[in-house]
Design an enzyme around this catalytic site. Sequence first.
Site, PDB file in Angstrom:
ATOM      1  N   LEU A 108       0.782  -1.229   0.000  1.00  0.00           N
ATOM      2  CA  LEU A 108       0.000   0.000   0.000  1.00  0.00           C
ATOM      3  C   LEU A 108       0.816   1.283   0.000  1.00  0.00           C
ATOM      4  CD1 LEU A 108      -2.878  -1.028   2.435  1.00  0.00           C
ATOM      5  CD2 LEU A 108      -2.731  -1.284  -0.038  1.00  0.00           C
ATOM      6  N   HIS A 127      -3.476  -4.485  -9.450  1.00  0.00           N
ATOM      7  CA  HIS A 127      -4.518  -3.606  -8.921  1.00  0.00           C
ATOM      8  C   HIS A 127      -5.884  -4.251  -9.158  1.00  0.00           C
ATOM      9  CE1 HIS A 127      -6.262   0.159  -7.582  1.00  0.00           C
ATOM     10  NE2 HIS A 127      -7.098   0.115  -8.610  1.00  0.00           N
TER      11      HIS A 127
END
Length: 212
Positions: A108, A127
Amino acid sequence: MNFAGIQSQFSMMEKIPNIVIFASGSGSNAENIINWSKERKTYTVTGVFCNRKDAYVLTRAERLGIPHWTFTGAEFRNNTLLYNGKQTSLTAALANLETDYIILAGFLLKVPGYLLEEYPERILNIHPALLPSYGGKGMYGDHVHQAVIAAGEKESGITIHIVDSQYDHGKTIYQARCTVTPEDTPETLFAKVHELEKAYPEVIEKYVTGRQ
């Protein structure tokens, strides 16, 4: 060229790429990548790096016999790391592992410039949406699936891309799609997208071996 030179050139051509995995959470993708590498032997996972000491990915790495290290967000930004009991830089640790590629698997933090310079077009990310839609800062996990459903999209999927200086922005090398129905919730859409993510290890293999 003498025989030793021919041997050296052949060895370089036959070298199996080394990859390290950066992860922040559970690590299911990381485990799939590690298992693929052990079965296929087309790349080697030499380490897992994580920015959370309580992340389950570290338990998976331990169980699978993969060395692992943690760093804070500040250490990551400043290129520092406690590595095997010694304070050093992250880039030095990666060099010690003879890293060829960095693979982000649910990681992240934004990748800093020093890593992009050290590994140009050699950092991949997955993603959980069809980029360029539903990407950018804050677009991860259920946030993505909630946004897709709220917008009334008819499909979603995954995007595997090269990492650059912007969130979820680099060149796309692979996409896969799934249908979004009116009955879908963030949880059911997560399950559909997660199933597509099983392609990640093979896409990595094709990219790092030059077959992409």
